[in-house]
Scaffold this motif. Structure first.
Motif, PDB file in Angstrom:
ATOM      1  N   ALA A  69       0.836  -1.207   0.000  1.00  0.00           N
ATOM      2  CA  ALA A  69       0.000   0.000   0.000  1.00  0.00           C
ATOM      3  C   ALA A  69       0.866   1.252   0.000  1.00  0.00           C
ATOM      4  O   ALA A  69       0.581   2.237  -0.698  1.00  0.00           O
ATOM      5  N   SER A  70       1.939   1.204   0.776  1.00  0.00           N
ATOM      6  CA  SER A  70       2.842   2.353   0.847  1.00  0.00           C
ATOM      7  C   SER A  70       3.457   2.660  -0.515  1.00  0.00           C
ATOM      8  O   SER A  70       3.564   3.826  -0.930  1.00  0.00           O
ATOM      9  N   ILE A  71       3.830   1.609  -1.217  1.00  0.00           N
ATOM     10  CA  ILE A  71       4.420   1.804  -2.547  1.00  0.00           C
ATOM     11  C   ILE A  71       3.369   2.354  -3.515  1.00  0.00           C
ATOM     12  O   ILE A  71       3.621   3.315  -4.258  1.00  0.00           O
ATOM     13  N   PHE A 106      10.631  13.335  -0.725  1.00  0.00           N
ATOM     14  CA  PHE A 106      11.179  11.979  -0.769  1.00  0.00           C
ATOM     15  C   PHE A 106      10.071  10.973  -1.056  1.00  0.00           C
ATOM     16  O   PHE A 106       8.924  11.141  -0.608  1.00  0.00           O
ATOM     17  N   ALA A 107      10.436   9.940  -1.796  1.00  0.00           N
ATOM     18  CA  ALA A 107       9.475   8.872  -2.084  1.00  0.00           C
ATOM     19  C   ALA A 107       9.878   7.562  -1.414  1.00  0.00           C
ATOM     20  O   ALA A 107       9.026   6.739  -1.081  1.00  0.00           O
ATOM     21  N   LEU A 110       5.745   6.539   4.106  1.00  0.00           N
ATOM     22  CA  LEU A 110       6.563   6.250   2.922  1.00  0.00           C
ATOM     23  C   LEU A 110       7.180   4.857   3.049  1.00  0.00           C
ATOM     24  O   LEU A 110       7.396   4.377   4.154  1.00  0.00           O
ATOM     25  N   PRO A 111       7.483   4.221   1.926  1.00  0.00           N
ATOM     26  CA  PRO A 111       8.190   2.935   2.030  1.00  0.00           C
ATOM     27  C   PRO A 111       9.595   3.124   2.599  1.00  0.00           C
ATOM     28  O   PRO A 111      10.349   3.980   2.130  1.00  0.00           O
ATOM     29  N   GLY A 124      10.934  -2.935   4.745  1.00  0.00           N
ATOM     30  CA  GLY A 124      11.398  -3.907   3.750  1.00  0.00           C
ATOM     31  C   GLY A 124      12.885  -4.106   3.929  1.00  0.00           C
ATOM     32  O   GLY A 124      13.678  -3.214   3.610  1.00  0.00           O
ATOM     33  N   THR A 125      13.280  -5.276   4.410  1.00  0.00           N
ATOM     34  CA  THR A 125      14.651  -5.490   4.845  1.00  0.00           C
ATOM     35  C   THR A 125      15.464  -6.206   3.774  1.00  0.00           C
ATOM     36  O   THR A 125      15.000  -7.152   3.151  1.00  0.00           O
ATOM     37  N   LEU A 126      16.686  -5.733   3.575  1.00  0.00           N
ATOM     38  CA  LEU A 126      17.603  -6.346   2.615  1.00  0.00           C
ATOM     39  C   LEU A 126      18.679  -7.125   3.363  1.00  0.00           C
ATOM     40  O   LEU A 126      18.674  -7.164   4.591  1.00  0.00           O
ATOM     41  N   ALA A 127      19.596  -7.705   2.611  1.00  0.00           N
ATOM     42  CA  ALA A 127      20.627  -8.566   3.202  1.00  0.00           C
ATOM     43  C   ALA A 127      21.588  -7.771   4.094  1.00  0.00           C
ATOM     44  O   ALA A 127      21.715  -6.545   3.986  1.00  0.00           O
ATOM     45  N   ILE A 128      22.285  -8.492   4.954  1.00  0.00           N
ATOM     46  CA  ILE A 128      23.304  -7.893   5.808  1.00  0.00           C
ATOM     47  C   ILE A 128      24.456  -7.364   4.947  1.00  0.00           C
ATOM     48  O   ILE A 128      24.967  -8.065   4.080  1.00  0.00           O
ATOM     49  N   GLY A 129      24.843  -6.112   5.196  1.00  0.00           N
ATOM     50  CA  GLY A 129      26.065  -5.582   4.616  1.00  0.00           C
ATOM     51  C   GLY A 129      25.941  -5.039   3.202  1.00  0.00           C
ATOM     52  O   GLY A 129      24.888  -4.557   2.785  1.00  0.00           O
ATOM     53  N   LYS A 130      27.060  -5.108   2.475  1.00  0.00           N
ATOM     54  CA  LYS A 130      27.152  -4.427   1.187  1.00  0.00           C
ATOM     55  C   LYS A 130      26.112  -4.897   0.188  1.00  0.00           C
ATOM     56  O   LYS A 130      25.536  -4.080  -0.544  1.00  0.00           O
ATOM     57  N   ALA A 131      25.884  -6.207   0.099  1.00  0.00           N
ATOM     58  CA  ALA A 131      24.874  -6.694  -0.836  1.00  0.00           C
ATOM     59  C   ALA A 131      23.521  -6.070  -0.517  1.00  0.00           C
ATOM     60  O   ALA A 131      22.771  -5.683  -1.424  1.00  0.00           O
ATOM     61  N   GLY A 132      23.220  -5.956   0.765  1.00  0.00           N
ATOM     62  CA  GLY A 132      21.955  -5.352   1.159  1.00  0.00           C
ATOM     63  C   GLY A 132      21.872  -3.885   0.778  1.00  0.00           C
ATOM     64  O   GLY A 132      20.813  -3.396   0.369  1.00  0.00           O
TER      65      GLY A 132
END
Lengths: 175, 175, 175, 175, 175, 175, 175, 175
Positions: free
Chosen positions: E142-144, G71-72, G94-95, G125-133
């Motif tokens: 929804a936020s997106i 900001f979006a 916002l996301p 919305g969570t991404l991977a640990i560290g640089k890849a994230g």
């Protein structure tokens, strides 16, 4: 209601060589498996509640006097931040066996690490988390005592042989 | 180059009562701390490589004959899926002490669980991961032997007393 | 009550090519999913209890004679300090598939690490913890046998196709 | 610089039966241990980069055509959210062996769980994290091929025997 | 029984902009919380079963055509070796939100790591394990969408404000 | 139904010096153990729901005005991504005690790490996961207050002494 | 020395739609990978240090005004007890994308759980640990913006296609 | 070389109200961060080595006499099976703050669980693993003392304000 203590049954005048201590009454449903194993092997023991955190002086007194009282092996069970086995080992050079009791939130992982990760200088021989660990603490105590008592060695080996023979060849759907 | 084995130094004719076995040469930098502790306490030992997975029959032969050869305590170190301590304990009722060697990927957590989580019936007294655990396996072996040998008890207690006295009162910035 | 063994049903005289072994009767509620999968694919198997710790010689004898008896794939399930798959793999060069049985305290995490973290030299192909792993061990055994037996490959591919077709398009509130 | 591929060296016209695939070039320092093992056993193989996430169609094409191309076993290595082994197994009924590559933050624990915890229906035979796992994937591929090729079985058994013989009796301080 | 799909209720002709996909029917008791949240905000969605391992081509077709079909956001839930979110993200540049479904043995820890630890290049926005994660995937979708649709932003902000107002000042013993 | 608040019972006009805050009503079955301990020691407290994520401004207002309102110690309980204790500590220099509430999927391990791993500069004194932690947060608040109030110290020491005396000498089978 | 901020380079007057915030300067070596990705896609961004614990009011002001400033998408990186992403999400609809920065003692496992395990109602919305994230947070921001800006979608798809093409067919020993 | 002890510098005759104790000299590189923080706030302290396992009686004497000696807060750091904080808390009702020192094999996870998972009745306020935890133990001690000493409160608040002001607005590539 007092737990069965085999020394009164099988050897009334014998000073038990094994102490089973635990941090609280709630550890007894686990630690009684150590007691049952010792009962099976007719090895006298004494079971006591010794809390590292609530009764630290009782713990110290127990540990400092354990050898002179005639104990040869101490089995200590505790859960969570389980300090009992390691602290007892700080006050006695007797062999101390630790049983990590399964804890509510972390399933005994905290108990295990608190007991097994002792620094160099003060050992605790740690068994598995929970009932299997308690049974095995009893067996290991028997194993240690068997070095000086051939009769215990015979009973221990017979127990092991019987156990080996009891393993069925095939799994059964009806069990 | 052969590791120092104190039985040749301090008691040439004595059959060592402690065996230090390990899964591979790469475990020796850890397990030598058990040997050094036993050297410190003038307790003869024998150090051997016995791989559960690469030399399973050597392991079985070792375990089955250990008691008759005169060993009283077995210290077994291994890493990763560390099966050596538990499998030796399956073939002997002597007390077996397990040392989880620190592994590359999982820092010895796999070694620890593979050694300590033995099922009821076959105990392994497990010490800490790595060097502290190896030292403590030596101490626990001494503790077990001290039950039948007052001289070892005296040396063990002296070792502990000296260690207690060596603890400084205050931390030092220069160390 | 003896578990169904499809070789007696579908191929009375056939020597089964798959062995399903497990450390104790308590592993059967997990390991029977391997058996059921093999039943589904009409692949004969033999199910046995072989405890690494309680019956180490039975284990050794089983492993050493497995290939000459006609087995091609060994499925081994165990929990806790699960040494059975790795030790069998130490005595045979047949492919060994390991199933970590879900353990009481640590939910099979100990079983998994004890089975999968084998040192270089002795492989165990490890499947998921619990029932899914047992089913998949059966499938992987079928996959290996399918390399030499087109009929198994056909049944395996049919099983997979049917499974793909059985996936509903939309989730249902009524299930 | 192209990695050695034994099929060109030892059997120029042979279609390799083993594929070694990996998610990225960075996995090669791990996966080359599988290649080296296969080189040692004179088993032809093909090594390819097949990324589940960056080249999903290459992965699908590889998996769907693997059996008809003549591959018998697929070794797949990947790290982190390691989807390659499981997704290849979704498109082929050939045996797939998974190697969890040691990851930066979580030391391969994420790789291991992403590979081994497959749902019922699509198996991946998982080996240890890192180099030991890669070597063992090579060994397990040899073990599977040995079922149909006695020459491979002979070489595999010779490799294992030589390895057993190479284990020293005692640890050495000089290594 | 078909799950409620709000697009038929609130906007019969509208192509839903959100897809909720999951690996199996067993994920629906978790994923329906995403659907309920979208229902609450009157955002049409489509719920489908798309198994990465059992229906890999359905998954690929879904992902490759998702943008042209009019989807703007994909919510993907899966458990264990959860490859669905990452593989969908490999075939589409639409934003993919991943929900780790709580697994039997490891409580969703395997699901979480399999989803979140994606390599650089293919992102999955991961939410919490289980129901909270499913609800939040709906909120994040929804936020997106709110960035381009002020009406959704108004409903989202109203939902949040109502939720803030619903928090009691003091805990109650009667609940 | 409003939770008992001892200040109205034992000291009607007293401003409570301890605040017990929690992220949601669902934390109260855990946090009430802190309240009960403070009741036992006749220490007034106020119990409030303050959600870091749903009512961030309420949280900020609470934290910024806590000292001037007369609070001396803040006990904050939360589960999962538990931000309440640390964020309150960001807005006040009062001592903040954190209680990790046991979470559904990860048993409070996430709560524990989210609370205890604060960066240098903003401390949270963290207690055990769950009920034991809530009780101990009450005890630690009493301990802090005892520094300035001898009567509290007397009641605290009496509580501890009574607890020590209540430990039975031997475990009982009947409990 | 100020980090490159592409909006000044590529679109001087453009208000950036992406904010990259982080808890401290020490997070920048990780978070700059998000910036670099956005640079690659010519998406303006603003990078700021916003500490949840040291500058909570700056954080609140940032979050509350983020949407009105234009900001979006907000990318927030933090380590340890990482509260920044979740707290920002508490004050804006916002996301918010979270990047767990690898921590010293626990390698980012604490960061991951502190960010991803948000309660229902406030998504990150969570991404991977560290640089890849961090890289993937940039990609996911681009993916979200692409829904309303076809030019970004074109650049994003081109980036992905180029990346697919860059994958070598075979591993190389020389890299 | 003796560590700086601010009471001799800033208040020669003052009895320090804070004790910093640790299990061994090797903990000082961590625990000195607590000392430095207290130096920054001009709060006298005394730093001592008190080993739970090597000097249990020193520990008991320290804990039992701490309040009468004038200490108000005890900071205790230890690693591995870290029993020091909990055992000191067993013998004193003063507030005890625990610092888990980062351990070699398990990175302080064992230290953390051994300290924080105390049973109900004996609280230890636990800080983060390692240096951040040591600094925060100093801050929390200051926070507790500030309740009775407005001068400390002023210095603490000034320290916090300065820290807030020191946070740069933007990350810098040059650091």
């Amino acid at each position: 209601n007092f737990p069965s203590m085999s020394q009164t049954d099988t050897a009334p005048s014998a000073q038990p060589k094994v102490a089973i201590i635990m941090g609280s009454q709630s550890d007894w449903p686990t630690m009684k498996y150590a007691a049952e194993l010792l009962d099976d092997l007719s090895i006298p023991y004494e079971a006591r509640i010794v809390s590292a955190h609530r009764t630290p002086d009782r713990m110290r007194n127990f540990a400092m006097s354990a050898r002179e009282k005639g104990f040869a092996v101490i089995i200590a069970g505790a859960g969570g931040a389980a300090h009992l086995p390691g602290m007892v080992a700080a006050w006695t050079s007797l062999p101390v066996l630790g049983v990590p009791v399964q804890s509510a939130a972390l399933s005994g992982k905290d108990s295990l690490l608190s007991i097994v990760q002792m620094p160099a200088g003060v050992p605790v021989g740690t068994l598995a988390i929970g009932k299997a660990g308690a049974t095995n603490a009893g067996l290991m105590a028997a194993s240690i005592l068997s070095l000086g008592e051939p009769a215990i060695r015979d009973r221990l080996d017979a127990w092991r042989t019987a156990r080996t023979k009891s393993v069925a060849e095939h799994p059964s759907d009806s069990e």
